[in-house]
Design a protein around this motif. Structure first.
Motif, mmCIF file in Angstrom:
data_model
loop_
_atom_site.group_PDB
_atom_site.id
_atom_site.type_symbol
_atom_site.label_atom_id
_atom_site.label_comp_id
_atom_site.label_asym_id
_atom_site.label_seq_id
_atom_site.Cartn_x
_atom_site.Cartn_y
_atom_site.Cartn_z
ATOM 1 N N TYR A 1 37.729 -13.690 -21.029
ATOM 2 C CA TYR A 1 37.029 -12.400 -20.967
ATOM 3 C C TYR A 1 35.619 -12.525 -21.534
ATOM 4 O O TYR A 1 34.682 -11.913 -21.019
ATOM 5 C CB TYR A 1 37.821 -11.349 -21.744
ATOM 6 N N LEU B 1 33.175 -13.667 -19.036
ATOM 7 C CA LEU B 1 32.781 -12.635 -18.083
ATOM 8 C C LEU B 1 31.643 -11.795 -18.642
ATOM 9 O O LEU B 1 30.728 -11.402 -17.907
ATOM 10 C CB LEU B 1 33.966 -11.732 -17.741
ATOM 11 N N SER C 1 33.110 -10.719 -12.398
ATOM 12 C CA SER C 1 34.181 -10.067 -11.650
ATOM 13 C C SER C 1 35.510 -10.162 -12.407
ATOM 14 O O SER C 1 35.802 -11.165 -13.063
ATOM 15 C CB SER C 1 34.322 -10.721 -10.276
ATOM 16 N N PHE C 2 36.345 -9.093 -12.306
ATOM 17 C CA PHE C 2 37.687 -9.133 -12.881
ATOM 18 C C PHE C 2 38.613 -10.018 -12.044
ATOM 19 O O PHE C 2 39.711 -10.345 -12.478
ATOM 20 C CB PHE C 2 38.272 -7.723 -12.991
ATOM 21 N N SER C 3 38.156 -10.366 -10.844
ATOM 22 C CA SER C 3 38.872 -11.313 -9.994
ATOM 23 C C SER C 3 37.898 -12.444 -9.634
ATOM 24 O O SER C 3 37.408 -12.537 -8.510
ATOM 25 C CB SER C 3 39.380 -10.617 -8.720
ATOM 26 N N CYS D 1 44.431 -10.844 -12.493
ATOM 27 C CA CYS D 1 43.079 -10.343 -12.710
ATOM 28 C C CYS D 1 42.826 -10.206 -14.210
ATOM 29 O O CYS D 1 43.767 -10.033 -14.991
ATOM 30 C CB CYS D 1 42.888 -8.983 -12.035
ATOM 31 N N ILE D 2 41.576 -10.283 -14.594
ATOM 32 C CA ILE D 2 41.212 -10.123 -15.998
ATOM 33 C C ILE D 2 41.277 -8.646 -16.357
ATOM 34 O O ILE D 2 40.588 -7.821 -15.752
ATOM 35 C CB ILE D 2 39.810 -10.684 -16.277
ATOM 36 N N ASN D 3 42.117 -8.301 -17.331
ATOM 37 C CA ASN D 3 42.280 -6.914 -17.770
ATOM 38 C C ASN D 3 41.255 -6.624 -18.868
ATOM 39 O O ASN D 3 41.279 -7.260 -19.923
ATOM 40 C CB ASN D 3 43.698 -6.696 -18.301
ATOM 41 N N PRO D 4 40.345 -5.649 -18.661
ATOM 42 C CA PRO D 4 39.322 -5.373 -19.681
ATOM 43 C C PRO D 4 39.887 -4.770 -20.962
ATOM 44 O O PRO D 4 39.223 -4.809 -22.001
ATOM 45 C CB PRO D 4 38.386 -4.381 -18.971
ATOM 46 N N LYS E 1 41.950 -7.945 -22.401
ATOM 47 C CA LYS E 1 41.018 -9.076 -22.392
ATOM 48 C C LYS E 1 41.707 -10.392 -22.040
ATOM 49 O O LYS E 1 41.248 -11.470 -22.411
ATOM 50 C CB LYS E 1 40.305 -9.195 -23.744
ATOM 51 N N GLU F 1 44.376 -12.394 -18.765
ATOM 52 C CA GLU F 1 44.770 -12.348 -17.368
ATOM 53 C C GLU F 1 46.011 -11.475 -17.213
ATOM 54 O O GLU F 1 47.021 -11.688 -17.880
ATOM 55 C CB GLU F 1 45.049 -13.766 -16.845
ATOM 56 N N CYS G 1 40.446 -7.899 -6.568
ATOM 57 C CA CYS G 1 41.651 -7.575 -7.338
ATOM 58 C C CYS G 1 42.444 -6.473 -6.632
ATOM 59 O O CYS G 1 41.901 -5.410 -6.335
ATOM 60 C CB CYS G 1 41.256 -7.137 -8.739
#
Length: 238
Positions: free
Chosen positions: A135, A138, A148-150, A177-180, A183, A185, A232
């Motif tokens: 994270y 990113l 990008s989250f993907s 996908c990266i979860n904000p 933080k 995957e 995503c």
């Protein structure tokens, strides 16, 4: 016939000749417009090495594919086996610490598409170095792709049975996908590849591209599905 009448006839003849020349020029211009404005320079330079007009035309179709043109210098095509082997040997030395990934390859009638191993292969595969980013990486990304989250990567891919042998293809860096919020995957989402078809030539094992004279006899034009990016999405069936 008076001088004025003679002069009028001369003017009419000049107009007729001018109109004919203009139409001929227009016809030649329309023929020139059938040639693609943009072609991949290196791929096009190899087209002249094919032995027949039909194979040269197929090669020009590959060189004019807009997605291949956009791949730029990462694309390398070779008709002669010795040229391809020298370049590929040099590329494998540069990517000795890379990793190879699997990608779905569409079936092509009459050809056995080589599978891409998850370990670095001396024959085929991606030449990449990165995996699913953190994270924090990113947050420091400079481009939308890097933030990008993907996230996805674009790197060299090699296939000796394909022309061009080297392409710049993409792959999704993460399965999820990266979860904000967490933080990390998040596997409850899926990184889905965005694909497009590009024009390539395929050859059968044991037949070099320099030996190809007629389409469908050892060599053939094919559409190859490649990844340009990732997005995503929710898993199927949810």
């Amino acid at each position: 016939m008076t001088f004025a009448s003679l002069w009028l006839v001369v003017i009419l003849l000049i107009n007729v000749i001018s109109v004919g020349a203009a139409q001929e020029k227009k016809g030649s211009t329309s023929k020139l417009r059938t040639i693609p404005k943009r072609m991949h320079f290196q791929v096009r330079s190899q087209c002249k090495l094919f032995k027949t007009w039909k194979m040269k035309q197929l090669c020009n179709q590959v060189a004019s594919d807009p997605n291949i043109v956009k791949m730029g210098r990462k694309v390398r095509a070779f008709v002669k086996n010795n040229d391809e082997k020298r370049f590929s040997k040099r590329m494998r030395k540069l990517s000795s610490n890379a990793r190879a990934l699997t990608i779905p390859t569409p079936p092509v009638d009459g050809f056995t598409m080589p599978s891409i191993s998850r370990t670095l292969s001396s024959n085929t595969g991606f030449q990449c170095t990165k995996s699913c980013p953190s994270y924090s990486s990113l947050l420091s990304g400079k481009t939308p792709i890097q933030r990008s989250f993907s996230p996805w990567e674009s790197c060299a891919h090699y296939d000796p049975l394909r022309f061009p042998q080297w392409l710049k293809l993409g792959f999704c860096s993460c399965k999820g996908c990266i979860n904000p919020e967490t933080k990390n995957e998040d596997m409850s989402f899926v990184s889905e590849p965005i694909t497009v078809n590009i024009t390539v030539l395929k050859r059968k094992p044991g037949v070099s591209f320099s030996e190809c004279k007629n389409p469908n006899v050892g060599c053939e034009k094919a559409l190859l599905e490649v990844t340009l990016g990732c997005t995503c999405v929710l898993p199927k069936g949810t």
